[in-house]
Scaffold this motif. Structure first.
Motif, PDB file in Angstrom:
ATOM      1  N   GLY A  12       1.012  -1.097   0.101  1.00 13.12           N
ATOM      2  CA  GLY A  12      -0.047   0.076   0.051  1.00 13.12           C
ATOM      3  C   GLY A  12       0.859   1.213   0.088  1.00 13.12           C
ATOM      4  O   GLY A  12       0.534   2.353  -0.828  1.00 13.12           O
ATOM      5  N   VAL A  13       1.983   1.353   1.010  1.00 10.84           N
ATOM      6  CA  VAL A  13       2.745   2.381   0.901  1.00 10.84           C
ATOM      7  C   VAL A  13       3.401   2.559  -0.455  1.00 10.84           C
ATOM      8  O   VAL A  13       3.467   3.712  -0.933  1.00 10.84           O
ATOM      9  N   ARG A  73      -5.819  -6.340   9.064  1.00 13.37           N
ATOM     10  CA  ARG A  73      -4.841  -7.552   9.728  1.00 13.37           C
ATOM     11  C   ARG A  73      -4.229  -6.589  10.832  1.00 13.37           C
ATOM     12  O   ARG A  73      -3.370  -7.312  11.661  1.00 13.37           O
ATOM     13  N   VAL A  74      -4.013  -5.419  10.715  1.00 12.10           N
ATOM     14  CA  VAL A  74      -2.896  -4.652  11.551  1.00 12.10           C
ATOM     15  C   VAL A  74      -3.385  -3.411  12.276  1.00 12.10           C
ATOM     16  O   VAL A  74      -4.686  -2.803  11.655  1.00 12.10           O
ATOM     17  N   TYR A  80      -0.532   3.066  10.042  1.00 11.28           N
ATOM     18  CA  TYR A  80      -0.519   4.547   9.614  1.00 11.28           C
ATOM     19  C   TYR A  80       0.679   5.355   9.666  1.00 11.28           C
ATOM     20  O   TYR A  80       1.138   5.808   8.643  1.00 11.28           O
ATOM     21  N   PRO A  81       1.553   4.986  10.675  1.00 13.55           N
ATOM     22  CA  PRO A  81       2.950   5.531  10.637  1.00 13.55           C
ATOM     23  C   PRO A  81       3.666   5.130   9.693  1.00 13.55           C
ATOM     24  O   PRO A  81       4.893   5.567   9.168  1.00 13.55           O
ATOM     25  N   ALA A 121       7.147   0.333  14.792  1.00  9.72           N
ATOM     26  CA  ALA A 121       6.896  -1.002  14.453  1.00  9.72           C
ATOM     27  C   ALA A 121       7.342  -1.858  15.602  1.00  9.72           C
ATOM     28  O   ALA A 121       6.943  -2.954  15.799  1.00  9.72           O
ATOM     29  N   ARG A 122       8.339  -1.563  16.164  1.00 12.84           N
ATOM     30  CA  ARG A 122       8.609  -2.470  17.502  1.00 12.84           C
ATOM     31  C   ARG A 122       7.926  -2.186  18.623  1.00 12.84           C
ATOM     32  O   ARG A 122       7.991  -3.108  19.630  1.00 12.84           O
ATOM     33  N   SER A 123       6.777  -1.433  18.752  1.00  8.26           N
ATOM     34  CA  SER A 123       6.140  -1.070  19.996  1.00  8.26           C
ATOM     35  C   SER A 123       4.899  -2.198  20.062  1.00  8.26           C
ATOM     36  O   SER A 123       4.758  -2.926  19.240  1.00  8.26           O
TER      37      SER A 123
END
Length: 123
Positions: A12-13, A73-74, A80-81, A121-123
């Motif tokens: 998508g990005v 799924r996310v 969004y970030p 992403a790691r959070s």
């Protein structure tokens, strides 16, 4: 995030970034313009018939579909970030394709964006 979810988000990005580049290529082919009552139809027609612009709009449509699948799924707080990766892709692609300047200030901003995406992403 599993590989399919990551693929949907990154696709998508990427499609969104490609759409921006294609829209720029289409407007470059038309040249600088301003809409006035006298030229809105001729300029609108020239824009509407530019192959890169049409391809850019198609990329937006496909990116929307892929993005919706990814969002199913996310968490949106993660997905969004990831859109900010499009800024990174477009900055380098615009430099390569259109000769736009990549100043030190832009490169620092790109580094900050990448760091932010990694943290989110790691959070």
């Amino acid at each position: 995030m599993n590989p399919i979810s990551l693929f949907c988000i990154l696709a998508g990005v990427t499609l969104n970034a490609a759409a921006q580049l294609l829209l720029k290529a289409g407007t470059n082919a038309v040249g600088h313009f301003e809409f006035t009552r006298a030229n809105i139809l001729p300029i609108g027609w020239r824009l509407a018939t530019q192959p890169p612009l049409i391809a850019g709009l198609a990329c937006y449509v496909v990116s929307l579909v892929v993005w919706v699948v990814g969002l199913s799924r996310v968490d949106v707080s993660i997905a969004y970030p990831m859109l900010s990766l499009g800024y990174v892709v477009n900055a380098f692609a615009a430099w390569y394709l259109f000769g736009e300047v990549l100043s030190v200030q832009k490169l620092v901003g790109i580094g900050i964006i990448l760091l932010g995406v990694v943290i989110v992403a790691r959070s």
